[in-house]
Structures are given as C-alpha cells and as structure tokens.
Enzyme design. Structure first.
Site, PDB file in Angstrom:
ATOM      1  N   ASP A  96       0.823  -1.208   0.000  1.00 16.97           N
ATOM      2  CA  ASP A  96       0.000   0.000   0.000  1.00 16.97           C
ATOM      3  C   ASP A  96       0.858   1.260   0.000  1.00 16.97           C
ATOM      4  OD1 ASP A  96      -2.292   1.485   2.445  1.00 16.97           O
ATOM      5  OD2 ASP A  96      -1.903   1.918   0.328  1.00 16.97           O
TER       6      ASP A  96
ATOM      7  N   ASP B 116      -1.785   5.610  -5.057  1.00 15.33           N
ATOM      8  CA  ASP B 116      -2.116   4.768  -3.911  1.00 15.33           C
ATOM      9  C   ASP B 116      -2.505   3.354  -4.348  1.00 15.33           C
ATOM     10  OD1 ASP B 116      -4.476   5.099  -1.115  1.00 15.33           O
ATOM     11  OD2 ASP B 116      -3.001   3.566  -1.669  1.00 15.33           O
TER      12      ASP B 116
HETATM   13  C1  LIG Z   1      -6.763  -1.111   3.850  1.00 15.88           C
HETATM   14  C2  LIG Z   1      -6.739   0.115   3.001  1.00 15.88           C
HETATM   15  C3  LIG Z   1      -5.604   0.764   2.474  1.00 15.88           C
HETATM   16  C4  LIG Z   1      -6.091   1.850   1.767  1.00 15.88           C
HETATM   17  C5  LIG Z   1      -5.329   2.859   0.973  1.00 15.88           C
HETATM   18  N1  LIG Z   1      -4.207   3.391   1.605  1.00 15.88           N
HETATM   19  N2  LIG Z   1      -7.442   1.840   1.881  1.00 15.88           N
HETATM   20  C6  LIG Z   1      -8.390   2.785   1.300  1.00 15.88           C
HETATM   21  N3  LIG Z   1      -7.844   0.766   2.633  1.00 15.88           N
END
Ligand SMILES: Cc1cc(CN)n(C)n1
Length: 326
Positions: free
Chosen positions: A32, A217
């Site tokens: 992430d 992201d």
């Molecule tokens: C678990 C997770 C990671 C992210 C983005 N950073 N989101 C929206 N949800």
C-alpha cells in the site's frame, strides 16, 4: 540487492496480494503506497477473527524481538482499521531482506479485514513520516532497504491477469513500452503526491485551474477524483446516475464507455480504456464505475483502476514518480 514478488489480484482487482516472509512465516500482504505501516494478522487475535487468514506467531520465530511499550493504531480511507503491538523481525520480500524490520502485530482488526480472507495485512510504502507507531514512528521496509538496493526504487506493474509484480531495486525495462516519464513528488504530505492539472474524456483534453493534488495509492481500488471531473465523465455516459444506495455512479453494463485519462505531472497522461472503467456489477445489468468522487476532499486518489494499466516507478532517493505504458 533486488527483490521481486508477484502481485495477485483479489476480489476482481479490488486489491493485490504478494507473498512476504517474516521470521520464516509466509503471509499474503497488500502493498500500500498510501500508508506507511507494515502490520500483520497475529496469533493474538481470536480464532474467529483469524478465520482463514495466515497469522504471524512471534513465539515461533527465533528472530522476533518485542518493542515493549510500543503500540500502533490505524484507520484507512475506507473506514477499515487495525491496532496492536510492535516488534521487529527479518522481513524478506522476493529476496530483498531487512533483518530488523519493525512489524506491527494486530490484536484487533475491523470487520472488513476479518471478512477479507485474501489479505493477511499490509506493507506500507508511503513515507515513514506517516507511520502510526507510538511513542515514536518507525521506518518502512523501503526506507530500511533503500541504501542496500541496486537502485533506490521500487516499481508496481499491477495486472488483472495475475502476471503483475512489485520489484525492489531495479527498473525492468521489459515491463513497459515507450518512455518512462518522471514527475516531482511532494513528499511533505507523507504520500507519493503529484500535481494533476488536466484530464481527457474520449480523447478530448480539459485543463483545470484549481485541481487538487493527487496521490498514487496502490492500496486504494478506485480512482477517486474531484467532483467536477467525475460529473464531466459521467455526463458522457447516457444511462449514468449517482446512486446513493450503492454510494457512487452506476450505469447500464451495456454502455460503450469513453476512454478517460488524467495528467500525472506535466508530461504524462495516464489513460484507462473504456473497457477498463467498470469496477464491478451491482446487479444483472447495472455496473459500478471505477471513477468515483473524492467527495471534495483535499486529495485525489489514483488507485488500482488506473494503475493496473501502467508501469509505475517510485523513486525514493530523488522523490520522483515515473510512469510508462505497458
Ligand atoms: C486497507 C486500506 C488501504 C487503503 C489505501 N491506503 N485503503 C483505502 N484501505
């Protein structure tokens, strides 16, 4: 040093999971670039919470060390979250290894993580300034390994067909076509933040005077853009409407959708072919779009719906973001 892991799509590409070995135990983690914590399901969770997940057991690792008194607590943009304790162990990602990587052991996780059996946790690849560990924040895997890498970079080549990869320390030119175009990253936000001042729909380009910056992201599924851009796109889809019962724009799955592109810095238009716009069906003939609103927040979020069509280079030393077609 370099490392390479496969990125396997789950839930029709809502997320991508990669194998990571921690103290000899393999887990499937969601890389992430929109967060900076490496956390895992741990055996401190209840068996109901663990379910089908792999859970890290510190008592079974001869190299685990507890960081006494340290804790973490996280909540993500989609409302999911995790919290727990902190330690360190050897973390190996496709051969790239950090011997004393801080790892965060979940003692509680939100229901979204319990029910998502594909993800055993996350590897945060944003900047360490947004790491959540208390009483003092800790370094990401990439920060720890950067100086050992052949090149201070990692790359994402996501693909719905299961052939996608994350690579550390090298830019594999066989994975993209054309020129890699680099743009400045504003790391002061803690994210891989870039400017995006234009977009195009069906090949026609529109300049924007007050666009909010965007972050790249890999942990977000959708493309979350300023409301004016989203309205402009769906204005060109006859059956599209905002459906509050599903919380986004939907349209007839039979629509022939226009191509869409957003600027990444000043010298790359990142496109999504019309056939790549739909995220998921919501009924037999209604589809949910991969382009949705960021509800007017101060960032746009370039997630997997966009990234899976491109080769992305995250350059940690020069704080540049590179993109190319693939
Ligand atoms: C678990 C997770 C990671 C992210 C983005 N950073 N989101 C929206 N949800």
């Amino acid at each position: 040093e370099t490392g390479e892991v496969i990125a396997t799509p789950a839930d029709n590409g809502a997320e991508y999971l990669s194998p990571v070995t921690i103290g000899g135990q393999q887990l499937n983690l969601n890389f992430d670039t929109g967060s900076a914590d490496l956390w895992v399901f741990s055996t401190a969770l209840t068996s109901d919470e663990i379910g089908e997940h792999s859970a890290y057991d510190p008592s079974k690792s001869s190299t685990y060390q507890e960081l006494r008194g340290y804790t973490f607590s996280l909540s993500y943009g989609d409302g999911s979250g995790a919290a727990g304790t902190v330690g360190c162990d050897t973390v190996d990602i496709g051969g790239a290894t950090v011997t004393r990587q801080v790892i965060e052991l979940a003692t509680s996780v939100s229901s979204a993580f319990v029910s998502d059996a594909d993800s055993d946790g996350l590897v945060g690849l944003a900047f360490s300034t947004v790491n959540s560990v208390s009483p003092d924040s800790q370094k990401t895997f990439f920060d720890n390994i950067m100086s050992e890498l052949a090149q201070p970079v990692f790359t994402a080549a996501l693909d719905l067909d299961g052939s996608g990869t994350y690579e550390f320390g090298t830019i594999d030119s066989s994975k993209f076509t054309g020129d890699l175009m680099f743009t400045n990253v504003n790391a002061s936000s803690g994210f891989w933040q870039i400017d995006s001042n234009s977009y195009s729909i069906g090949g026609r380009t529109y300049q924007r005077s007050s666009a909010t910056p965007a972050i790249v992201d890999t942990g977000t599924s959708l493309l979350l853009l300023d409301p004016e851009v989203v309205r402009a796109y769906y204005a060109q889809v006859p059956s599209a409407k905002y459906d509050s019962t599903v919380g986004g724009y939907t349209y007839d799955c039979s629509e022939d959708l226009p191509e869409f592109a957003v600027a990444v810095g000043d010298n790359y238009m990142a496109n999504i072919p019309g056939s790549g716009i739909t995220f998921a069906p919501v009924s037999s003939k209604t589809c949910f779009g991969g382009i949705q609103s960021n509800s007017g927040s101060d960032l746009q979020i370039f997630g997997d719906v966009l990234l899976k069509h491109h080769f992305v280079v995250f350059h940690g030393e020069s704080e540049l973001l590179g993109m190319a077609a693939k």
